[in-house]
Enzyme design. Sequence first.
Site, mmCIF file in Angstrom:
data_model
loop_
_atom_site.group_PDB
_atom_site.id
_atom_site.type_symbol
_atom_site.label_atom_id
_atom_site.label_comp_id
_atom_site.label_asym_id
_atom_site.label_seq_id
_atom_site.Cartn_x
_atom_site.Cartn_y
_atom_site.Cartn_z
ATOM 1 N N HIS A 11 44.051 37.293 23.268
ATOM 2 C CA HIS A 11 45.472 36.966 23.417
ATOM 3 C C HIS A 11 45.769 35.551 22.930
ATOM 4 C CE1 HIS A 11 44.640 34.280 26.796
ATOM 5 N NE2 HIS A 11 43.804 35.209 27.241
ATOM 6 N N GLU A 84 40.340 40.991 31.649
ATOM 7 C CA GLU A 84 39.388 39.894 31.772
ATOM 8 C C GLU A 84 38.525 40.107 33.017
ATOM 9 O OE1 GLU A 84 37.330 37.813 30.712
ATOM 10 O OE2 GLU A 84 38.720 36.328 29.827
#
Length: 364
Positions: A11, A84
């Site tokens: 990201h 994550e």
Amino acid sequence: MARTRICLARHGETNWNLERRVQGQLNIPLNVRGVAQAEALARELGSERFDRIYSSDLRRALQTVTPLARRLGLPVETRVALREKDDGAWQGMTFDDVDRAFPSEHALHRQRQAEFLIPGGETLAAFADRVGAELTAIAERHPGETVLVVAHAGVLDIGYRLATGLGLSEKRDPPVLHAAPNWFLYEDGRWTLERWAQESARETVVMPYDGRTLERRPAARLLPLDAEHRVLLFRYSTRLSPIFEAQGYAHFWGSIGGAVEPGETFDAAARRELAEETGLTGVDLGEIVFSREFPMQLGADWFQADERFYAIRVGEFTPDTRGFTEVERSDVLGWKWWSAAEIAATQELLFPEALDWLLEKLRG
């Protein structure tokens, strides 16, 4: 089995990246540079042929992939397994805070001990198994195709180790760049690394504040909480932040408060702002519950925001805004009491980041 080609991208940048704050699975949005990086990635990969797009379901990944998906005309399939690593109780803390509060545990974390468990989180070994299984499942689902996957630094780290044979506890040298394409191949049950993104080969995303020493803007912010643990937020015009207005937003929601005046303490500023913006006086402020620093646009210029947050139990009330200045009257459009669930679900701009997490933390 035919070869699958996978482009794996992290990201874009967030304010929590700048603050070196543990994000883990908290739903942190991109900052202004991150949004620009997402647009740059869309330009870079817009002429590539992709058959499928997968993404972590966390906002920072989805915000990164959306401009490219729109350009390619492909839907985005979200996967919780691409999130994550869950860093449990450390999420929301800066790395320096973790080092001070948990020095021996943080040392184990830095040593990449595979079975070390942060309370409420997952071990590195479990994370690697989760990510490896998901990436392999995607690759085996699309033989002969080219697939884009947008996720997080930890996910890319595991992808790198799958392709290079680097052990979990070994140091990885090349950094994981924001919003940069890394190319992998999967064939006959084997991963190989085709190309890892290098900073020297990347388009530089330049922001108006780059290369400047920004004037610090200390500010006291307040989180009034009612009996249902909802927080009062004001709706502000994006005229206060033209970069958001340029992205198509007419307003954003934010905590009340404002700049600390010369010679004023944060406590004094919080009391003054609370009285001026809501009419409340004589309230127990308590301790500062959260702090953050980040580049902030205010009008045409940029400042280094230094914000300290107070949570106050006030019950539900209607703000008395008779103390507003004329500028405040033109820029504040209204208010609303928000629950943590509403904050987590909204697609509107809302500050501070991860306020739903902070509310749950304050609930205890």
